[in-house]
Design an enzyme around this catalytic site. Structure first.
Site, PDB file in Angstrom:
ATOM      1  N   ASP A  82       1.011  -0.959   0.023  1.00  0.00           N
ATOM      2  CA  ASP A  82       0.068   0.061  -0.039  1.00  0.00           C
ATOM      3  C   ASP A  82       0.813   1.173   0.099  1.00  0.00           C
ATOM      4  OD1 ASP A  82      -2.378   1.460   0.173  1.00  0.00           O
ATOM      5  OD2 ASP A  82      -2.444   1.536   2.540  1.00  0.00           O
ATOM      6  N   HIS A  83       0.625   2.240  -0.806  1.00  0.00           N
ATOM      7  CA  HIS A  83       1.530   3.469  -0.886  1.00  0.00           C
ATOM      8  C   HIS A  83       2.878   3.259  -0.933  1.00  0.00           C
ATOM      9  CE1 HIS A  83      -1.920   6.196  -0.504  1.00  0.00           C
ATOM     10  NE2 HIS A  83      -2.436   5.226   0.362  1.00  0.00           N
ATOM     11  N   ASP A 104       2.932   5.173  -5.509  1.00  0.00           N
ATOM     12  CA  ASP A 104       2.338   6.259  -5.207  1.00  0.00           C
ATOM     13  C   ASP A 104       3.047   7.262  -5.571  1.00  0.00           C
ATOM     14  OD1 ASP A 104       0.919   8.619  -4.285  1.00  0.00           O
ATOM     15  OD2 ASP A 104       0.607   7.642  -2.310  1.00  0.00           O
ATOM     16  N   HIS A 178      -7.539  10.013   4.052  1.00  0.00           N
ATOM     17  CA  HIS A 178      -7.097   9.152   4.968  1.00  0.00           C
ATOM     18  C   HIS A 178      -7.401   9.526   6.411  1.00  0.00           C
ATOM     19  CE1 HIS A 178      -4.278   7.945   1.412  1.00  0.00           C
ATOM     20  NE2 HIS A 178      -4.790   6.751   1.897  1.00  0.00           N
ATOM     21  N   SER A 212     -12.674   4.447   5.043  1.00  0.00           N
ATOM     22  CA  SER A 212     -13.239   3.999   6.361  1.00  0.00           C
ATOM     23  C   SER A 212     -14.236   4.630   6.669  1.00  0.00           C
ATOM     24  CB  SER A 212     -12.125   4.261   7.386  1.00  0.00           C
ATOM     25  OG  SER A 212     -11.380   3.166   7.532  1.00  0.00           O
ATOM     26  N   ILE A 253      -9.428  -0.197   3.499  1.00  0.00           N
ATOM     27  CA  ILE A 253      -9.746   0.275   4.899  1.00  0.00           C
ATOM     28  C   ILE A 253      -8.787   0.030   5.913  1.00  0.00           C
ATOM     29  CG2 ILE A 253     -11.331  -0.405   6.685  1.00  0.00           C
ATOM     30  CD1 ILE A 253     -13.217  -1.040   4.155  1.00  0.00           C
TER      31      ILE A 253
END
Ligand code: G3H
Ligand code: 13P
Ligand code: ZN
Length: 307
Positions: A82-83, A104, A178, A212, A253
């Site tokens: 992620d990222h 990213d 985020h 989220s 999430i």
């Protein structure tokens, strides 16, 4: 069951109009909670590891924990970075067995973002690994990539970006952010923009970060048991359901996992001040993660029974 890549997962999700949940993992209890929820709902799963998670737990530990989970399931599971902040970290995860990585470059100029994404794509595709990229900037702070101010994704640029980089999926900025404090006024997403991007890229899987919903029951539980989480607000669940039908195949999430665990541990400590066995409070924390993830799969993502 070995790890799988996202290709067939997303093809099915796109066709049937639902999204697969991508849940951030940092330790054993989080992985177990998510895996149990997936098993009970028979849902495909994406376990994603941020640069910060990798620094915290260590890549070897995370990969081995996920391998342990695979020994006990026949669900399709993707292991995703992620990222990813740069080529080197993406390479390390590809070499370490991840089946999907995100580069990213959203904080870079358009041309620089294209250059680094294309470099990751070339390396990843030679090894049969999926690449997610990001165009536009999603507000909030991750450990190694900072986005101070959100810039929504331009639909025409998105088409050019995908064409020139060859990335397999694209994270778009359409109003999510985020963390636990997403909206000051009305909670809204730019659906006309999302629809336009989706129309210009037919069949192409889009990704929603910062998704989220910050369940108020967890916020209230945190505060009731000594926390100070005030004014936290997430993306309403009905907006997420709508996004799932507009080409969004992956919904990220993390914050809700943090809230579920922390609320449950705070409650445990308050109610059992004499206990000091970590298993005693990590067990309900794992249960809380499982319950929350199950709810997402069933009522928000729509991917129950899609494994
Ligand atoms: O998008 C960011 C995720 O919530 C990961 O957060 O960098 O603190 O692990 P982290
Ligand atoms: P949340 O902070 O809304 O959980 O978003 C997580 C995310 O986008 C991880 O990449
Ligand atoms: Zn994100």
């Amino acid at each position: 069951m070995p790890l799988t890549g996202p290709k067939s997962m997303f093809e099915k999700a796109y066709k049937e109009g639902y999204a697969v949940g991508a849940f951030n993992v940092n330790n054993m209890e989080i992985i177990q909670g998510i895996m149990q929820a997936g098993a009970e709902e028979k849902a495909p799963l994406i376990l994603q590891v941020s640069a910060g998670a990798r620094k915290y737990a260590g890549q070897n530990y995370i990969v081995k924990l996920v391998e342990a989970a695979l020994l006990e399931t026949d669900l399709p599971v993707v292991l995703h970075l992620d990222h990813g902040p740069d080529f080197e970290l993406c390479k390390a995860c590809i070499d370490g067995g991840f089946t999907s990585v995100m580069i990213d470059g959203s904080h870079l100029s358009f041309e620089e973002n294209i250059a680094v994404t294309a470099k990751v794509v070339a390396y990843a595709h030679d090894r049969n690994v999926w690449v997610e990229a990001e165009l536009g900037r999603i507000e909030g702070v991750e450990d190694d990539v900072k986005a101070e101010k959100s810039v929504y994704t331009d639909p025409d640029q998105a088409v050019e970006f995908v064409k020139r980089t060859g990335c397999d999926s694209l994270a778009v900025a359409v109003g999510t952010s985020h963390g636990a404090y997403k909206f000051k006024g009305d909670a809204k997403l730019d659906f006309p923009r999302l629809e336009k991007i989706s129309e210009l890229l037919p069949g192409y899987p889009l990704v929603l970060h910062g998704a989220s919903s910050v369940p108020q029951e967890f916020v209230e539980m945190c505060n009731k048991y000594g926390g100070r989480v005030s004014g936290a607000r997430g993306v309403p669940e009905d907006l997420l359901r709508k996004a799932g039908a507009l080409g969004v195949c992956k919904i990220n999430i993390d914050t809700d996992i943090r809230l579920a665990m922390t609320a449950s541990i705070r409650k445990y400590f308050e109610e059992n001040p004499a206990d000091f066995d970590p298993r005693a409070y990590l067990k309900p924390a794992r249960e809380a993660v499982k319950g929350m993830v199950r709810h997402k799969i069933k009522n928000v993502l729509g991917c129950s029974g899609k494994a």
